[in-house]
Write a protein that holds these residues in place. Structure first.
Motif, PDB file in Angstrom:
ATOM      1  N   GLU A 106     -15.253   0.107   9.923  1.00  0.00           N
ATOM      2  CA  GLU A 106     -16.203  -0.117   8.827  1.00  0.00           C
ATOM      3  C   GLU A 106     -17.569   0.473   9.135  1.00  0.00           C
ATOM      4  O   GLU A 106     -18.263   0.950   8.233  1.00  0.00           O
ATOM      5  CB  GLU A 106     -16.308  -1.616   8.541  1.00  0.00           C
ATOM      6  N   GLU A 107     -17.935   0.468  10.421  1.00  0.00           N
ATOM      7  CA  GLU A 107     -19.212   1.096  10.817  1.00  0.00           C
ATOM      8  C   GLU A 107     -19.182   2.596  10.561  1.00  0.00           C
ATOM      9  O   GLU A 107     -20.223   3.217  10.324  1.00  0.00           O
ATOM     10  CB  GLU A 107     -19.478   0.818  12.297  1.00  0.00           C
ATOM     11  N   MET A 108     -17.975   3.185  10.619  1.00  0.00           N
ATOM     12  CA  MET A 108     -17.823   4.624  10.371  1.00  0.00           C
ATOM     13  C   MET A 108     -17.566   4.921   8.886  1.00  0.00           C
ATOM     14  O   MET A 108     -17.340   6.067   8.508  1.00  0.00           O
ATOM     15  CB  MET A 108     -16.664   5.186  11.203  1.00  0.00           C
ATOM     16  N   GLY A 109     -17.532   3.867   8.065  1.00  0.00           N
ATOM     17  CA  GLY A 109     -17.294   4.058   6.641  1.00  0.00           C
ATOM     18  C   GLY A 109     -15.829   4.204   6.282  1.00  0.00           C
ATOM     19  O   GLY A 109     -15.500   4.745   5.212  1.00  0.00           O
ATOM     20  N   LEU A 110     -14.925   3.731   7.168  1.00  0.00           N
ATOM     21  CA  LEU A 110     -13.489   3.821   6.914  1.00  0.00           C
ATOM     22  C   LEU A 110     -12.940   2.445   6.549  1.00  0.00           C
ATOM     23  O   LEU A 110     -13.187   1.462   7.247  1.00  0.00           O
ATOM     24  CB  LEU A 110     -12.757   4.356   8.153  1.00  0.00           C
ATOM     25  N   LYS A 111     -12.201   2.386   5.452  1.00  0.00           N
ATOM     26  CA  LYS A 111     -11.614   1.132   4.997  1.00  0.00           C
ATOM     27  C   LYS A 111     -10.137   1.129   5.414  1.00  0.00           C
ATOM     28  O   LYS A 111      -9.285   1.714   4.749  1.00  0.00           O
ATOM     29  CB  LYS A 111     -11.746   1.010   3.485  1.00  0.00           C
ATOM     30  N   VAL A 112      -9.852   0.477   6.558  1.00  0.00           N
ATOM     31  CA  VAL A 112      -8.485   0.456   7.086  1.00  0.00           C
ATOM     32  C   VAL A 112      -7.556  -0.340   6.171  1.00  0.00           C
ATOM     33  O   VAL A 112      -6.452   0.093   5.846  1.00  0.00           O
ATOM     34  CB  VAL A 112      -8.455  -0.137   8.511  1.00  0.00           C
ATOM     35  N   PHE A 113      -8.013  -1.519   5.748  1.00  0.00           N
ATOM     36  CA  PHE A 113      -7.191  -2.370   4.882  1.00  0.00           C
ATOM     37  C   PHE A 113      -7.787  -2.408   3.480  1.00  0.00           C
ATOM     38  O   PHE A 113      -9.010  -2.474   3.316  1.00  0.00           O
ATOM     39  CB  PHE A 113      -7.124  -3.798   5.438  1.00  0.00           C
ATOM     40  N   PRO A 114      -6.950  -2.389   2.469  1.00  0.00           N
ATOM     41  CA  PRO A 114      -7.451  -2.490   1.094  1.00  0.00           C
ATOM     42  C   PRO A 114      -8.058  -3.870   0.847  1.00  0.00           C
ATOM     43  O   PRO A 114      -7.507  -4.881   1.259  1.00  0.00           O
ATOM     44  CB  PRO A 114      -6.197  -2.275   0.239  1.00  0.00           C
ATOM     45  N   LYS A 115      -9.199  -3.915   0.183  1.00  0.00           N
ATOM     46  CA  LYS A 115      -9.857  -5.184  -0.118  1.00  0.00           C
ATOM     47  C   LYS A 115      -9.314  -5.801  -1.402  1.00  0.00           C
ATOM     48  O   LYS A 115      -9.341  -7.007  -1.592  1.00  0.00           O
ATOM     49  CB  LYS A 115     -11.370  -4.966  -0.258  1.00  0.00           C
ATOM     50  N   GLN A 116      -8.838  -4.943  -2.309  1.00  0.00           N
ATOM     51  CA  GLN A 116      -8.301  -5.398  -3.585  1.00  0.00           C
ATOM     52  C   GLN A 116      -7.266  -4.400  -4.058  1.00  0.00           C
ATOM     53  O   GLN A 116      -7.160  -3.293  -3.526  1.00  0.00           O
ATOM     54  CB  GLN A 116      -9.419  -5.555  -4.606  1.00  0.00           C
ATOM     55  N   TRP A 117      -6.487  -4.802  -5.052  1.00  0.00           N
ATOM     56  CA  TRP A 117      -5.373  -3.939  -5.448  1.00  0.00           C
ATOM     57  C   TRP A 117      -5.828  -2.610  -6.040  1.00  0.00           C
ATOM     58  O   TRP A 117      -5.087  -1.621  -6.020  1.00  0.00           O
ATOM     59  CB  TRP A 117      -4.459  -4.687  -6.414  1.00  0.00           C
ATOM     60  N   THR A 118      -7.079  -2.556  -6.528  1.00  0.00           N
ATOM     61  CA  THR A 118      -7.576  -1.289  -7.082  1.00  0.00           C
ATOM     62  C   THR A 118      -7.845  -0.249  -5.995  1.00  0.00           C
ATOM     63  O   THR A 118      -8.114   0.915  -6.301  1.00  0.00           O
ATOM     64  CB  THR A 118      -8.858  -1.533  -7.897  1.00  0.00           C
ATOM     65  N   ASP A 119      -7.798  -0.666  -4.713  1.00  0.00           N
ATOM     66  CA  ASP A 119      -7.939   0.308  -3.626  1.00  0.00           C
ATOM     67  C   ASP A 119      -6.682   1.161  -3.478  1.00  0.00           C
ATOM     68  O   ASP A 119      -6.678   2.146  -2.740  1.00  0.00           O
ATOM     69  CB  ASP A 119      -8.231  -0.413  -2.302  1.00  0.00           C
ATOM     70  N   PHE A 120      -5.588   0.741  -4.125  1.00  0.00           N
ATOM     71  CA  PHE A 120      -4.359   1.533  -4.167  1.00  0.00           C
ATOM     72  C   PHE A 120      -4.335   2.352  -5.460  1.00  0.00           C
ATOM     73  O   PHE A 120      -4.883   1.939  -6.477  1.00  0.00           O
ATOM     74  CB  PHE A 120      -3.109   0.648  -4.192  1.00  0.00           C
ATOM     75  N   LYS A 121      -3.677   3.484  -5.387  1.00  0.00           N
ATOM     76  CA  LYS A 121      -3.227   4.145  -6.610  1.00  0.00           C
ATOM     77  C   LYS A 121      -1.755   3.791  -6.739  1.00  0.00           C
ATOM     78  O   LYS A 121      -0.957   4.122  -5.857  1.00  0.00           O
ATOM     79  CB  LYS A 121      -3.411   5.661  -6.517  1.00  0.00           C
ATOM     80  N   MET A 122      -1.374   3.087  -7.792  1.00  0.00           N
ATOM     81  CA  MET A 122       0.004   2.623  -7.878  1.00  0.00           C
ATOM     82  C   MET A 122       0.524   2.707  -9.299  1.00  0.00           C
ATOM     83  O   MET A 122      -0.215   2.582 -10.269  1.00  0.00           O
ATOM     84  CB  MET A 122       0.116   1.190  -7.355  1.00  0.00           C
ATOM     85  N   GLN A 123       1.819   2.950  -9.380  1.00  0.00           N
ATOM     86  CA  GLN A 123       2.476   2.967 -10.684  1.00  0.00           C
ATOM     87  C   GLN A 123       3.945   2.596 -10.532  1.00  0.00           C
ATOM     88  O   GLN A 123       4.544   2.788  -9.474  1.00  0.00           O
ATOM     89  CB  GLN A 123       2.347   4.334 -11.353  1.00  0.00           C
ATOM     90  N   CYS A 124       4.498   2.043 -11.605  1.00  0.00           N
ATOM     91  CA  CYS A 124       5.908   1.644 -11.623  1.00  0.00           C
ATOM     92  C   CYS A 124       6.502   2.089 -12.952  1.00  0.00           C
ATOM     93  O   CYS A 124       5.820   2.072 -13.989  1.00  0.00           O
ATOM     94  CB  CYS A 124       6.030   0.125 -11.457  1.00  0.00           C
ATOM     95  N   SER A 125       7.746   2.476 -12.935  1.00  0.00           N
ATOM     96  CA  SER A 125       8.400   2.982 -14.145  1.00  0.00           C
ATOM     97  C   SER A 125       8.902   1.865 -15.055  1.00  0.00           C
ATOM     98  O   SER A 125       9.504   2.132 -16.092  1.00  0.00           O
ATOM     99  CB  SER A 125       9.581   3.891 -13.763  1.00  0.00           C
ATOM    100  N   CYS A 126       8.650   0.595 -14.687  1.00  0.00           N
ATOM    101  CA  CYS A 126       9.097  -0.519 -15.527  1.00  0.00           C
ATOM    102  C   CYS A 126       8.173  -0.660 -16.743  1.00  0.00           C
ATOM    103  O   CYS A 126       7.043  -0.147 -16.743  1.00  0.00           O
ATOM    104  CB  CYS A 126       9.132  -1.816 -14.720  1.00  0.00           C
ATOM    105  N   PRO A 127       8.603  -1.381 -17.784  1.00  0.00           N
ATOM    106  CA  PRO A 127       7.779  -1.517 -18.998  1.00  0.00           C
ATOM    107  C   PRO A 127       6.696  -2.591 -18.907  1.00  0.00           C
ATOM    108  O   PRO A 127       5.944  -2.789 -19.857  1.00  0.00           O
ATOM    109  CB  PRO A 127       8.823  -1.898 -20.064  1.00  0.00           C
TER     110      PRO A 127
END
Length: 389
Positions: A106-127
């Motif tokens: 974190e001191e280097m500005g790197l986020k090792v773990f996502p803090k919230q789900w918006t830190d992911f880019k995610m998609q699913c083919s379900c409706p």
């Protein structure tokens, strides 16, 4: 949060991205999907996760998750700072992630773990309109189990091979320790060894088990209450101690003559005794860890074979062929190992990428090691064979 995942603090950190979500119990259903085999395939390629998750429709849904990659100069500064922390490195070598790693990142500005789900880019083919849906949540949970077992994966998911990066600064990790042994590496020798002359009289050597003593209780001290691989409920160590204790007691009853050894194999089909004084025996193991038994080239069930071996009196083995006498000794050696809890489990990977457990003599015991060395001289090389393809 699910009690089945996030067994380590770093696995829990990974799951924190889902902490403030409640779309009609989708997280709970996602956890259930991750446990019940609904995830048909999951592939990790750099910072991308690709999975197929079974749902209400015949065709599995396609799930894709992407994490932000790490780049220089922040990455290089982070690795350099990490390499100068011997305590952190020593823990990493034992697959333990020190919390200080996060502080440095974190001191280097790197986020090792996502803090919230918006830190992911995610998609699913379900409706389903929700993001994350239960299929996406299932994949996040499943990956947390992998991260529990291997904290290096956290960095892989940011497109960083931490082992290679540390090597640039003179920190070398033994990669072999990070891999589960493959069944082919354990049983199949690519280079044939020169056959040594075998003395058939060795097969009739009797082993003495008098120096063995119960060691299952001190061995269980090495276990943790909730190991990362354990997906069940309750204290794993307590369950293991209970199971191994019952096994030891039953085996001790056999050793002490309170139970007939033949009773162990009572489920075997009743039939005519096939192993006679002229019988030659051979046991093969293949890539799927399946065994076959041949008596004079005729195949038999393993259970029935053991039952017949158990019916042979120890005082009569000199009347049988070397292979029969040697296998008789192996069987009794195994029973005495169990009676003393002198066995340890090893995870191995099969050819189809699935995993299984094989039980080994507890070589931590000097007495066990001595008996294993004696057994090497007793067994003819033609009895236990590896069956490739």
């Amino acid at each position: 949060m699910s009690k089945y995942f996030g067994k380590t603090w770093w696995g829990e950190q990974w799951l924190n991205s889902l902490s403030n979500i409640d779309y009609e119990n989708r997280l709970e259903r996602g956890s259930r999907y991750a446990r019940n085999g609904s995830i048909k395939t999951i592939k990790l390629n750099g910072n991308q996760i690709h999975a197929k998750v079974a749902g209400s429709r015949p065709k599995p849904y396609i799930v894709d998750v992407i994490l932000p990659p790490f780049f220089d100069p922040e990455l290089g500064t982070f690795i350099k700072a990490l390499s100068q922390k011997p305590t952190i490195i020593s823990k990493l070598l034992n697959r333990v992630l020190d919390p200080q790693v996060l502080t440095i990142a974190e001191e280097m500005g790197l986020k090792v773990f996502p803090k919230q789900w918006t830190d992911f880019k995610m998609q699913c083919s379900c409706p389903d309109w929700a993001v994350p849906c239960k299929h996406l949540a299932a994949v996040i949970y499943k990956v947390s189990a992998e991260i529990d077992n291997n904290p290096f994966l956290v960095f892989d998911l940011h497109n960083v091979n931490l082992i290679q990066e540390l090597e640039k600064f003179g920190v070398f990790v033994n990669k072999q320790k990070l891999e589960i042994s493959k069944i082919t590496d354990l049983y199949f020798e690519t280079k044939k060894k020169k056959q040594e002359t075998y003395n058939t009289e060795n097969s009739y050597t009797k082993l003495s088990f008098t120096k063995l003593s119960p060691i299952h209780e001190p061995l269980t001290v090495l276990l943790s209450d909730f190991p990362a691989f354990y997906q069940g409920t309750g204290d794993f160590k307590e369950k293991y101690i209970l199971k191994i204790g019952k096994t030891v007691k039953n085996a001790q009853k056999i050793v002490q003559g309170k139970i007939n050894l033949e009773n162990l194999f009572s489920k075997a089909t009743q039939g005519e005794q096939t192993i006679n004084h002229k019988a030659q025996n051979k046991i093969t193991i293949d890539e799927q860890y399946k065994s076959k038994v041949f008596v004079n080239e005729t195949e038999f069930s393993f259970l029935n074979f053991l039952k017949q071996i158990s019916q042979i009196s120890s005082s009569k083995t000199n009347d049988y062929q070397p292979s029969t006498a040697a296998i008789h000794t192996v069987l009794h050696f195994s029973i005495h190992l169990l009676a003393n809890g002198a066995v340890v489990p090893q995870i191995v990977q099969l050819q189809n990428k699935e995993f299984t457990i094989r039980w080994l003599p507890a070589m931590i015991s000097k007495e066990v090691r001595h008996l294993v060395e004696q057994l090497k001289n007793i067994l003819p090389s033609t009895v236990f064979l590896w069956n490739e393809k």
